[in-house]
Design an enzyme around this catalytic site. Structure first.
Site, PDB file in Angstrom:
ATOM      1  N   ASP A  18      61.162  62.892 -36.567  1.00 15.79           N
ATOM      2  CA  ASP A  18      62.382  62.907 -37.344  1.00 15.79           C
ATOM      3  C   ASP A  18      61.956  63.047 -38.813  1.00 15.79           C
ATOM      4  O   ASP A  18      60.779  62.850 -39.139  1.00 15.79           O
ATOM      5  CB  ASP A  18      63.158  61.608 -37.128  1.00 15.79           C
ATOM      6  CG  ASP A  18      64.389  61.534 -37.996  1.00 15.79           C
ATOM      7  OD1 ASP A  18      65.205  62.471 -37.966  1.00 15.79           O
ATOM      8  OD2 ASP A  18      64.535  60.536 -38.730  1.00 15.79           O
ATOM      9  N   ASP A  20      64.322  62.353 -42.212  1.00 18.55           N
ATOM     10  CA  ASP A  20      64.836  61.301 -43.099  1.00 18.55           C
ATOM     11  C   ASP A  20      64.450  59.932 -42.563  1.00 18.55           C
ATOM     12  O   ASP A  20      64.776  59.573 -41.432  1.00 18.55           O
ATOM     13  CB  ASP A  20      66.363  61.394 -43.197  1.00 18.55           C
ATOM     14  CG  ASP A  20      66.817  62.489 -44.142  1.00 18.55           C
ATOM     15  OD1 ASP A  20      66.247  62.587 -45.240  1.00 18.55           O
ATOM     16  OD2 ASP A  20      67.731  63.247 -43.785  1.00 18.55           O
TER      17      ASP A  20
END
Length: 343
Positions: A18, A20
């Site tokens: 991922d 953020d």
């Protein structure tokens, strides 16, 4: 209690990150992330980035990463905007009108697959594509409401309630989807982003059967999405979800491993498999009572976390507001401070 004698990543050829809260926070790399990715590349590991953020195209995300010191190519980035566009392409003829609620990146992805982005319900769109955009307002949601009521398919790029920022969590696309859900009395016809498994399944196919590890900071998207895709996952505590969230996580949203940060990919003392084999392990014991868990013993904070998970996840149900954890020893109090469980 740790992942074993070698580094955790030694068991995987592909790592799916991922972005953020894992690699960067808004526009700044998270400490250690640049070095971690460089070490993976040097060790011959393939890397893919899977993000629910629909406000940038894959090429833009790759440029952003490269500018932060994380060399990346557009084909290494999987975005929910691109996934939504591909889903619509598979359902409707080329040239079909799609009402876009979101950032310019989503409009560009819709155009890229041969569909026609529009902004008004009067243009008879066959679908509404809704993604996060900082300029999305009431007028955009009103047009979407009218189009969906007229029969347009409603596709959401993702339903993250919040997104991370330097000022704390802010409303994400899920909050905007919730506004439409309230107005329409129902949810989207299709959600393509995490925790739906599509992004991770696409990444895993690129591994051509090789072992794949998902690394994320959110239990409700990254970790649950990995679970739905049948992939092992590592939760890093550098973003949204914390230890208190982990103790009350639903079975599908429970990670395989937990680490404070990306050092857990390489250092076996910086990562732990959860839950522990029992609620007594690694020098610690944890007992879930009616309204709290008591932690006793001494040892590493991550080992304490593993026994806390064992105790919490075996309890019939968490009390309202989650599991308070009480230390029985000074060492336990110190471990709870390290785990941010002293509130």
């Amino acid at each position: 209690m740790s992942s074993g004698g070698g580094g955790l990543v030694d068991g995987y050829r592909l790592v799916v990150f991922d972005l953020d809260g894992v690699i960067y926070l808004i526009d700044r790399p998270i400490p250690g992330a640049v070095e971690a990715v460089a070490r993976l590349h040097a060790g011959g590991h393939a890397v893919v980035y899977a993000t629910n953020n629909a406000s940038r195209r894959s090429s833009e995300v790759a440029d952003l990463l490269t500018g932060m010191g994380v060399p990346a190519r557009a084909n290494e980035v999987l975005t929910s905007a691109a996934a939504a566009a591909q889903a619509l392409r598979d359902r409707f003829p080329a040239g079909s009108a799609v009402l876009v609620v979101g950032a310019e990146a989503l409009r560009a992805e819709i155009s890229e697959v041969g569909l026609r982005p529009v902004g008004r319900a009067e243009e008879s769109p066959v679908a509404v594509a809704q993604g996060y955009g900082p300029q999305v307002g009431w007028a955009d949601l009103a047009e979407a409401t009218v189009a969906i009521r007229a029969g347009a398919m409603w596709v959401a790029t993702n339903t993250d309630r919040t997104l991370p920022s330097g000022r704390g969590p802010l409303p994400g696309n899920g909050s905007l989807v919730a506004a439409l859900r309230t107005a329409l009395g129902r949810g989207p016809d299709l959600v393509v982003g995490k925790p739906e498994p599509a992004l991770f399944a696409t990444a895993a196919r690129r591994a051509e059967g090789a072992d794949c590890l998902v690394v994320g900071d959110r239990l409700d998207t990254d970790i649950e999405g990995a679970g739905r895709a049948g992939l092992p996952s590592l939760l890093v505590l550098t973003g949204v979800s914390g230890v208190a969230d982990l103790l009350v996580a639903s079975p599908l949203a429970r990670p395989t491993y937990v680490s404070f940060d990306l050092s857990g990919l390489f250092d076996p003392t910086a990562v732990v498999r959860v839950p522990a084999g029992s609620s007594v392990d690694g020098g610690w014991s944890a007992v879930a009572g009616v309204d709290a868990i008591e932690l006793d013993g001494a040892g590493a904070a991550l080992d304490a976390l593993a026994v806390l998970c064992a105790a919490a996840w075996s309890a019939p149900s968490p009390p309202d507001g989650g599991f308070p954890v009480r230390p029985a020893t000074p060492a336990a109090a110190e471990a709870l401070r390290a785990l941010d469980l002293t509130g």
